[in-house]
Design a protein around this motif. Structure first.
Motif, short mmCIF file in Angstrom:
data_model
loop_
_atom_site.label_atom_id
_atom_site.label_comp_id
_atom_site.label_asym_id
_atom_site.label_seq_id
_atom_site.Cartn_x
_atom_site.Cartn_y
_atom_site.Cartn_z
N ALA A 139 4.43 -39.60 5.27
CA ALA A 139 5.00 -38.30 5.62
C ALA A 139 4.10 -37.65 6.67
N GLY A 140 4.61 -37.49 7.85
CA GLY A 140 3.81 -36.88 8.91
C GLY A 140 3.88 -37.67 10.19
N TRP A 284 -4.94 -45.15 10.36
CA TRP A 284 -4.00 -44.06 10.69
C TRP A 284 -4.10 -43.77 12.19
N HIS A 285 -2.93 -43.56 12.82
CA HIS A 285 -2.93 -43.24 14.24
C HIS A 285 -1.84 -42.19 14.50
N PRO A 286 -2.17 -41.12 15.20
CA PRO A 286 -1.16 -40.08 15.45
C PRO A 286 -0.06 -40.57 16.37
N THR A 287 1.14 -40.07 16.14
CA THR A 287 2.26 -40.37 17.03
C THR A 287 2.57 -39.11 17.83
#
Length: 297
Positions: A139-140, A284-287
């Motif tokens: 989620a996110g 984890w890697h931001p999109t």
């Protein structure tokens, strides 16, 4: 004039540690006999605790390069080992027949199955990541990716009864996934394992990736189970009492432990051993949208 009598040249079996063939540090040997008539076959090195420690040092030194190689490259290297095994098939048929009390034809079947098993694991090197890794739903605005990584240095207690097919079935998956191995050969039938060391030395496997020790299983395994630089241990070749002792010793530095169980090594192996000594790394890697510079925000 009669020809002079020729004396046979008996093979001297040695340990395989760090890509070299040392005698045991203790200088000790023990007699290896065939399984049918108790006929003397050879003197095998009786490894000491010092030999075990040397093997761990060699395995740790080799780990960085081997684990850092591409999975495809590891597959090529392992396939080269199968090529070398094919070229020395006759020698292994003889050794397996003596070790397991088999006829030459049945021993040939075992050796061919062993070579096929090595090829099978060689083919898995660049596929296992797709099977056990993947993208995880979160989620996110993030990518969440899991990938397998090797555990490190793994001690392998080879099966006592299956001197070659069982041996390869427990060693090949350990190194196929990027680990390095310290192998304790079958106590009563170590010759195929020691000869495997000769094959590895003449293939492309870097020295130290596989180290082969022979001798009293319990005597060698005890210091390895307690060794702080060993990350995992496969107890296949241990009996129930020894396995219990080694598992307790392994708990001190939270080693991964593969407990002994009844295995039909002639059956299809599946992927269980390929995943036994893998860790999972999650990233984890931001999109987001791409800016004018092409960078992700």
């Amino acid at each position: 004039m009669s020809e002079p009598m020729r004396l046979s040249v008996f093979k001297t079996y040695k340990l395989y540690v760090g890509g070299k063939f040392p005698r045991s540090e203790s200088g000790r040997v023990y007699e290896v006999t065939d399984s049918k008539k108790g006929k003397w076959l050879a003197n095998a090195p009786l490894s000491s605790r010092k030999d075990a420690r040397d093997a761990v040092v060699a395995a740790r030194k080799a780990f960085g390069g081997w684990s850092g190689a591409t999975a495809y490259n590891r597959g090529q290297v392992l396939y080269r080992v199968a090529e070398m095994l094919e070229g020395r098939k006759g020698q292994f048929v003889h050794e397996v027949a003596d070790a397991e009390g088999l006829s030459k034809s049945k021993a040939a079947d075992v050796v061919e199955a062993t070579i096929d098993r090595w090829v099978w694991y060689a083919g898995w090197t660049d596929k296992i990541a797709q099977v056990v890794g993947g993208a995880n739903p979160v989620a996110g605005p993030y990518f969440n990716l899991s990938t397998p990584e090797p555990t490190g240095v793994v001690t392998v207690l080879a099966p006592q009864e299956s001197s070659f097919l069982g041996l390869v079935s427990v060693v090949a998956p350990v190194i196929a996934t990027g680990n390095t191995a310290v192998v304790i050969a079958s106590e009563k039938a170590p010759l195929p394992a020691l000869s495997l060391g000769e094959v590895l030395a003449t293939s492309d496997v870097p020295g130290g990736v596989v180290n082969v020790l022979s001798g009293r299983t319990a005597e060698i395994a005890a210091p390895l189970a307690a060794h702080q630089d060993v990350n995992g241990i496969d107890l296949t070749g241990a009996d129930e009492d020894l396995a219990r002792e080694l598992e307790a010793a392994a708990a001190e530095n939270l080693k991964r432990v593969l407990r002994p169980q009844a295995v039909d090594f002639s059956a299809a192996p599946g992927t269980k051993r390929l995943t036994a000594f893998l860790e999972t790394k999650t990233v984890w890697h931001p999109t987001g949208s791409l800016g004018a510079s092409g960078s992700a925000y």
